[in-house]
Design an enzyme around this catalytic site. Structure first.
Site, PDB file in Angstrom:
ATOM      1  N   CYS A  12     105.056  66.898 -81.695  1.00 15.22           N
ATOM      2  CA  CYS A  12     106.357  67.523 -81.462  1.00 15.22           C
ATOM      3  C   CYS A  12     107.419  66.748 -82.247  1.00 15.22           C
ATOM      4  O   CYS A  12     107.136  65.688 -82.821  1.00 15.22           O
ATOM      5  CB  CYS A  12     106.699  67.481 -79.978  1.00 15.22           C
ATOM      6  SG  CYS A  12     106.875  65.802 -79.388  1.00 15.22           S
ATOM      7  N   HIS A  38     101.330  58.621 -76.033  1.00 17.42           N
ATOM      8  CA  HIS A  38     100.118  58.591 -75.219  1.00 17.42           C
ATOM      9  C   HIS A  38      98.947  59.114 -76.029  1.00 17.42           C
ATOM     10  O   HIS A  38      98.469  60.221 -75.830  1.00 17.42           O
ATOM     11  CB  HIS A  38     100.314  59.433 -73.959  1.00 17.42           C
ATOM     12  CG  HIS A  38     101.079  58.696 -72.912  1.00 17.42           C
ATOM     13  ND1 HIS A  38     101.876  59.317 -71.999  1.00 17.42           N
ATOM     14  CD2 HIS A  38     101.180  57.370 -72.652  1.00 17.42           C
ATOM     15  CE1 HIS A  38     102.429  58.416 -71.218  1.00 17.42           C
ATOM     16  NE2 HIS A  38     102.024  57.231 -71.594  1.00 17.42           N
ATOM     17  N   GLU A 122     109.351  57.831 -68.765  1.00 18.98           N
ATOM     18  CA  GLU A 122     110.622  58.539 -69.025  1.00 18.98           C
ATOM     19  C   GLU A 122     111.497  58.518 -67.770  1.00 18.98           C
ATOM     20  O   GLU A 122     112.701  58.262 -67.834  1.00 18.98           O
ATOM     21  CB  GLU A 122     110.306  59.985 -69.427  1.00 18.98           C
ATOM     22  CG  GLU A 122     111.552  60.827 -69.648  1.00 18.98           C
ATOM     23  CD  GLU A 122     111.227  62.294 -69.928  1.00 18.98           C
ATOM     24  OE1 GLU A 122     110.254  62.576 -70.653  1.00 18.98           O
ATOM     25  OE2 GLU A 122     111.952  63.162 -69.417  1.00 18.98           O
ATOM     26  N   CYS A 186     112.170  70.121 -72.375  1.00 20.76           N
ATOM     27  CA  CYS A 186     112.390  70.279 -73.811  1.00 20.76           C
ATOM     28  C   CYS A 186     111.705  71.556 -74.304  1.00 20.76           C
ATOM     29  O   CYS A 186     110.749  72.040 -73.708  1.00 20.76           O
ATOM     30  CB  CYS A 186     111.946  69.046 -74.592  1.00 20.76           C
ATOM     31  SG  CYS A 186     110.271  69.095 -75.128  1.00 20.76           S
ATOM     32  N   ASN A 216     102.585  66.050 -70.874  1.00 20.23           N
ATOM     33  CA  ASN A 216     102.657  67.455 -71.293  1.00 20.23           C
ATOM     34  C   ASN A 216     101.264  68.053 -71.485  1.00 20.23           C
ATOM     35  O   ASN A 216     101.045  69.230 -71.257  1.00 20.23           O
ATOM     36  CB  ASN A 216     103.551  67.621 -72.531  1.00 20.23           C
ATOM     37  CG  ASN A 216     102.954  67.036 -73.779  1.00 20.23           C
ATOM     38  OD1 ASN A 216     102.156  67.677 -74.430  1.00 20.23           O
ATOM     39  ND2 ASN A 216     103.322  65.812 -74.119  1.00 20.23           N
TER      40      ASN A 216
HETATM   41  S1  SF4 Z   1     110.989  65.390 -75.085  1.00 20.06           S
HETATM   42 FE1  SF4 Z   1     109.838  67.043 -76.034  1.00 20.06          FE
HETATM   43  S2  SF4 Z   1     110.237  66.809 -78.217  1.00 20.06           S
HETATM   44 FE2  SF4 Z   1     110.813  64.898 -77.225  1.00 20.06          FE
HETATM   45  S3  SF4 Z   1     109.008  63.609 -77.302  1.00 20.06           S
HETATM   46 FE3  SF4 Z   1     108.926  64.642 -75.369  1.00 20.06          FE
HETATM   47  S4  SF4 Z   1     107.715  66.466 -75.731  1.00 20.06           S
HETATM   48 FE4  SF4 Z   1     108.341  65.696 -77.707  1.00 20.06          FE
END
Ligand code: SF4
Length: 682
Positions: A12, A38, A122, A186, A216
């Site tokens: 991404c 990761h 995060e 996002c 994700n």
């Molecule tokens: S927030 Fe979205 S674009 Fe940014 S690193 Fe994470 S998955 Fe990728």
């Protein structure tokens, strides 16, 4: 078996950015705070380059620390600063947006509610910005909230979009006095989740490529298992243990941190082992020899070397007549060397003619090598990688070019975001393309530039909207000026600076302050994504003239200013453009002044002293008298005379006498408003 790939595969935006930042030169040693992404493959690659992942800074006293795309707790950043480390902040723009929202709302007294995983880096980083007071929920259950709570709701960038929207609906129904909701998932997460849902609904099996630790990737798996048999794999080796059935539809999706190499390996493995193309190629080879012994021109075959000399290679392919590859048909780079061909070596060749000449069938190895080279390029674009193509010609409805031995067709509807009618200007130009369809048997590729342009525009849009938070400073170019404001382009988006936000002071035209074609910093005042409108301010970044006036003319200082207007009670003098101070009539001269117009007129330049500044009321009191010498005896006499000639009504004088000490003529200089009141009473 059919293999269907998701459109969005590969790293991404945030991962690509952090990797690019990690590749640069920094003071050594270089560390990443936690694993950069990761993905073991990438972490190992970085380690081989000397970039080590660490989880605390206790033993680090020099070098560079790279903050990964997840961000880091504020204490870590402070510690790194204290230690004098070089900090490379690769926090993803979308994560940074949440961090800004949380910091701001927390300092405004909001309770922070985060939908996400409490122990995800995060979230730990974001939580640090509200002193770890956030309520983190990872289910759709809302915590207990009081009516009087001011709540700010955000989501982890990689959270489930579906669940978050359920939470939003629930919280809207709660009777909370104040709730502010920010959809912070996002765009790449949302797109991949949507694709995973659609693909898994039409596939028998789903392959989710990525690391099990990646948030994700896990979300993609959670979505896919609802509709089909799903396998989370990190590489092609893991495919060997999965049983695929003939006729299965296999869907492939990948997490945002899955490297291209892993995705390519998986796709190639599947295509090599299970797709029709493989079978077709096999059938073609059999067909070339034919069961009845007939040969066909242009067919690919396997032959065995029997001898090689300077002129060429003699081969055999199981029939009585030998075959021959001349030296000029033997090597793609025209570097034929007979020593490289030993009897028994198997060669991949094309039959040039089905008719034997001089008792030999003629073959070309060079042509097969060329095909293979084309194949190699094509293999690299199978999973959607961008490739470049020089357009050779136009054809009905599109453009044509060659990629290796493949013919690439770009439909007119796929060149730009709008349909292109005039194709001529594109001939000889290079297009950036992604494949829509590859037909190996016909060696044809249908490709699109539009898909890339749309994707890039969307990415720019997402980044733009993630950045335009009220209060953030952006750089933009003035594109045009109208009666009501200036149009400013920020990252290609038109924003408006309303005329009232151009300057603190009066101006004739906006062009007097900011100029078309030039770049300036602006502050975001308002951003409405639904309406697509962003309001910027220019004056807000300039010093307020009152601040300038306070700095340049402190209490006690003297300066010469212009009289800008005259009122019965005094004159206004310009202190700075846009800021005026009052010289009360009692402060206009060192002698008695009955009428201010006798002393000042508009446009006069007068020397004044700053008496007082009231920043709250934005008032400046000035005195001209304080800059003048004490009155002479003669002036005093004139003053006394003027006083004599001014009878007053006894009643009023009596009232005045009640506070005689303050209202005597001598003292009016200490009370700027005394004369005004006196005038009114008179
Ligand atoms: S927030 Fe979205 S674009 Fe940014 S690193 Fe994470 S998955 Fe990728």
């Amino acid at each position: 078996m059919k293999i269907i790939r998701a459109k969005n595969l590969g790293f991404c935006y945030g991962v690509k950015r952090s990797l690019a930042m990690a590749q640069k030169e920094y003071p050594l040693p270089v560390y990443t705070y936690g694993e950069l992404i990761h993905n073991k493959r990438i972490v190992d690659m970085l380690e081989r380059r000397g970039i080590k992942a660490i989880n605390n800074l206790s033993r680090i006293n020099s070098g560079t620390i790279i903050i990964r795309s997840h961000g880091a707790p504020k204490e870590i950043i402070e510690e790194a600063k204290e230690k004098g480390l070089t900090i490379v902040d690769a926090t993803c723009t979308f994560v940074e947006r949440i961090r800004k929202i949380v910091s701001e709302k927390y300092s405004d007294g909001y309770k922070i509610l985060i939908f996400g995983k409490k122990d995800h880096p995060e979230i730990i980083g974001i939580n640090s910005l509200c002193d770890y007071s956030a309520i983190v929920i990872d289910s759709e259950e809302l915590p207990e909230l009081n009516f009087s709570d001011k709540v700010c709701l955000v989501a982890q960038t990689t959270a489930s979009a579906e669940k978050f929207h359920n939470i939003i609906n629930k919280i809207r129904k709660c009777s909370l006095k104040t709730v502010e909701i920010f959809d912070t998932i996002c765009y790449t997460t949302m797109e991949r989740q949507r694709e995973a849902e659609l693909l898994s609904q039409k596939c028998d099996k789903m392959l989710v490529i990525g690391d099990p630790k990646s948030s994700n990737t896990s979300k993609l798996k959670d979505i896919c298992v609802r509709f089909s048999s799903t396998y989370l794999i990190t590489n092609a080796d893991e495919l060997k243990s999965i049983k695929f059935n003939v006729g299965d539809n296999i869907g492939i999706v990948a997490g945002a941190s899955a490297p291209t190499e892993s995705i390519t390996e998986v796709i190639q493995y599947m295509e090599n082992n299970y797709t029709e193309a493989q079978n077709e190629e096999f059938l073609q080879a059999v067909d070339a020899v034919g069961t009845n012994g007939k040969l066909k021109d242009g067919k690919r075959m396997k032959v065995k070397v029997t001898a090689a000399d300077e002129k060429g290679i003699t081969v055999n392919f199981g029939v009585k007549i030998d075959g021959y590859i001349s030296a000029d048909e033997a090597d793609l780079n025209d570097a034929y060397n007979p020593d490289n061909y030993k009897p028994g070596d198997e060669l991949d060749v094309i039959l040039l003619s089905a008719k034997a000449e001089d008792g030999l069938y003629r073959f070309s190895k060079k042509k097969v090598d060329k095909i293979k080279e084309g194949d190699k390029i094509v293999d690299t674009i199978r999973n959607g990688e961008i490739f470049e193509l020089v357009v050779d010609r136009e054809t009905k409805g599109g453009l044509i070019g060659k990629l290796g031995t493949y013919t690439v067709f770009v439909p007119a509807s796929q060149i730009k975001e709008k349909y292109i009618h005039d194709l001529k200007p594109f001939i000889g130009k290079t297009l950036r393309l992604t494949q829509l369809e590859i037909d190996d048997s016909k060696r044809r590729i249908v490709a699109s530039q539009k898909v890339i342009l749309e994707r890039e525009r969307k990415e720019r849009e997402e980044i733009f909207w993630a950045n335009v938070i009220p209060g953030v400073i952006v750089n933009g170019k003035v594109k045009g000026i109208s009666k009501f404001g200036a149009f400013v382009s920020v990252d290609g988006y038109d924003c408006l600076v309303h005329i009232s936000d151009v300057s603190w002071t009066k101006f004739r035209s906006i062009d007097d302050v900011i100029h078309t074609g030039k770049k300036y910093d602006f502050v975001v005042l308002k951003a409405d994504r639904e309406k697509g409108k962003v309001s910027l301010g220019y004056k807000q970044l300039q010093k307020h003239p009152f601040e300038l006036a306070m700095e340049n003319h402190p209490v006690g200082s003297e300066f010469v200013g212009k009289v800008t207007s005259i009122m019965p009670f005094g004159a206004f003098v310009e202190v700075e453009p846009g800021v005026e101070g009052l010289v009360h009539v009692s402060e206009a001269s060192n002698v008695y002044v009955k009428n201010i117009n006798d002393v000042f007129k508009v446009g006069d330049e007068v020397k004044v002293k700053v008496f007082a500044i009231d920043p709250d009321e934005k008032k400046i009191t000035l005195s001209a008298k304080a800059c003048m010498p004490a009155p002479t005896e003669e002036e005093k006499a004139v003053k006394a005379e003027k006083k004599e000639s001014k009878p007053r009504a006894p009643k009023k004088r009596e009232i005045v006498k009640e506070d005689d000490s303050e209202w005597s003529d001598e003292d009016t200089g200490n009370n700027p408003f005394a004369e005004l009141l006196k005038d009114l009473k008179d």
